[in-house]
Write a protein that holds these residues in place. Sequence first.
Motif, PDB file in Angstrom:
ATOM      1  N   GLY A   1       2.326  10.524  -6.001  1.00 61.39           N
ATOM      2  CA  GLY A   1       3.577  10.939  -6.625  1.00 61.39           C
ATOM      3  C   GLY A   1       3.832  10.100  -7.870  1.00 61.39           C
ATOM      4  N   ASN A   2       4.114  10.773  -8.993  1.00 61.24           N
ATOM      5  CA  ASN A   2       4.258  10.005 -10.246  1.00 61.24           C
ATOM      6  C   ASN A   2       5.591   9.268 -10.325  1.00 61.24           C
ATOM      7  N   LYS A   3       6.539   9.625  -9.483  1.00 61.38           N
ATOM      8  CA  LYS A   3       7.821   8.904  -9.474  1.00 61.38           C
ATOM      9  C   LYS A   3       7.916   7.974  -8.272  1.00 61.38           C
ATOM     10  N   THR A   4       7.499   8.469  -7.108  1.00 61.73           N
ATOM     11  CA  THR A   4       7.639   7.679  -5.879  1.00 61.73           C
ATOM     12  C   THR A   4       6.427   6.779  -5.629  1.00 61.73           C
ATOM     13  N   GLY A   5       5.279   7.132  -6.188  1.00 60.81           N
ATOM     14  CA  GLY A   5       4.042   6.407  -5.891  1.00 60.81           C
ATOM     15  C   GLY A   5       3.483   6.784  -4.524  1.00 60.81           C
ATOM     16  N   ALA A   6       4.179   7.663  -3.790  1.00 58.11           N
ATOM     17  CA  ALA A   6       3.742   8.043  -2.439  1.00 58.11           C
ATOM     18  C   ALA A   6       2.416   8.799  -2.485  1.00 58.11           C
TER      19      ALA A   6
ATOM     20  N   MET B   1       0.840  -1.201   0.000  1.00 60.04           N
ATOM     21  CA  MET B   1       0.000   0.000   0.000  1.00 60.04           C
ATOM     22  C   MET B   1       0.879   1.256   0.000  1.00 60.04           C
ATOM     23  N   ALA B   2       0.473   2.279  -0.725  1.00 52.96           N
ATOM     24  CA  ALA B   2       1.271   3.506  -0.816  1.00 52.96           C
ATOM     25  C   ALA B   2       1.338   4.189   0.557  1.00 52.96           C
ATOM     26  N   LYS B   3       2.462   4.826   0.789  1.00 53.86           N
ATOM     27  CA  LYS B   3       2.698   5.494   2.073  1.00 53.86           C
ATOM     28  C   LYS B   3       2.477   6.996   1.906  1.00 53.86           C
TER      29      LYS B   3
ATOM     30  N   SER C   1     -14.707   6.394  -9.207  1.00 51.75           N
ATOM     31  CA  SER C   1     -13.564   5.525  -8.951  1.00 51.75           C
ATOM     32  C   SER C   1     -13.124   5.623  -7.489  1.00 51.75           C
ATOM     33  N   PRO C   2     -12.464   4.570  -6.986  1.00 53.72           N
ATOM     34  CA  PRO C   2     -12.063   4.584  -5.585  1.00 53.72           C
ATOM     35  C   PRO C   2     -11.034   5.665  -5.281  1.00 53.72           C
ATOM     36  N   ALA C   3     -11.056   6.156  -4.058  1.00 54.22           N
ATOM     37  CA  ALA C   3     -10.100   7.189  -3.644  1.00 54.22           C
ATOM     38  C   ALA C   3      -8.694   6.602  -3.640  1.00 54.22           C
ATOM     39  N   PRO C   4      -7.671   7.434  -3.847  1.00 58.07           N
ATOM     40  CA  PRO C   4      -6.298   6.903  -3.854  1.00 58.07           C
ATOM     41  C   PRO C   4      -5.867   6.472  -2.461  1.00 58.07           C
TER      42      PRO C   4
ATOM     43  N   ASP D   1      -1.595  10.807 -13.125  1.00 59.66           N
ATOM     44  CA  ASP D   1      -2.702  10.059 -12.509  1.00 59.66           C
ATOM     45  C   ASP D   1      -3.786  11.048 -12.100  1.00 59.66           C
ATOM     46  N   PRO D   2      -4.869  11.110 -12.871  1.00 62.53           N
ATOM     47  CA  PRO D   2      -5.909  12.118 -12.621  1.00 62.53           C
ATOM     48  C   PRO D   2      -6.878  11.766 -11.485  1.00 62.53           C
TER      49      PRO D   2
END
Length: 149
Positions: free
Chosen positions: A44-49, A1-3, A146-149, A86-87
């Motif tokens: 984050g588009n690079k970290t995925g955070a 899961m993203a942090k 869509s589901p929340a991030p 990621d919109p």
Amino acid sequence: MAKYVPSPSDWVREQVELYESSGGTKGTTLRDTGLPVVIVTHHGNKTGAIRKTPLMRVKDGNDYILVGSQGGAPTDPAWVHNLRVDPNVEIRDETVVQPMRVREVKDERERSRLWKLAVAAFPPYAEYQERTDRRIPLFVAERSGSPAP
Ligand code: F42
């Protein structure tokens, strides 16, 4: 899961903490102005955070307009790059939290209309645009299923 990775900027991080920890009842305005702020949660588009960015609340009906002004700085804020990739975002407006989808405004006529709404909601945006050579990016955030991030 993203942090969740908080903003490195103290005043921004503190606003997010107060806004979220109070369930959207405290820290909901920009410092001395008393003008309302929303919290945009995105990736984050690079970290995925998970990132949380306070922005001025600019509304167009049920939609929100997100303004990448960053005080008229010469470069776009990092969150703009994230939203282009990621919109899917979540927007907290005081106690209301909604999954939303953003799109960058490209059409000049649409931009002109929305820019007026933005400046009416937060007049310093006009000065921020004069301060920089870049075109300040605008996004429209619309409700999404869509589901929340
Ligand atoms: N900023 C605005 O642009 N418009 C507003 O209307 C606005 C209002 C506002 C109201 C209250 C408040 O407290 C702050 C407000 N801000 C407003 C400031 C806003 O919250 C942001 O702090 C500002 O726009 C700068 O955004 P930023 O995304 O550049 O934030 C920096 C400080 C940051 O967090 N940088 C991170 C870092 O570690 O350096 C990187 C964050 C990031 O998203 N990284 C990506 C990743 O993959 O994780 C990569 C990004 C890339 O460049 O590709």
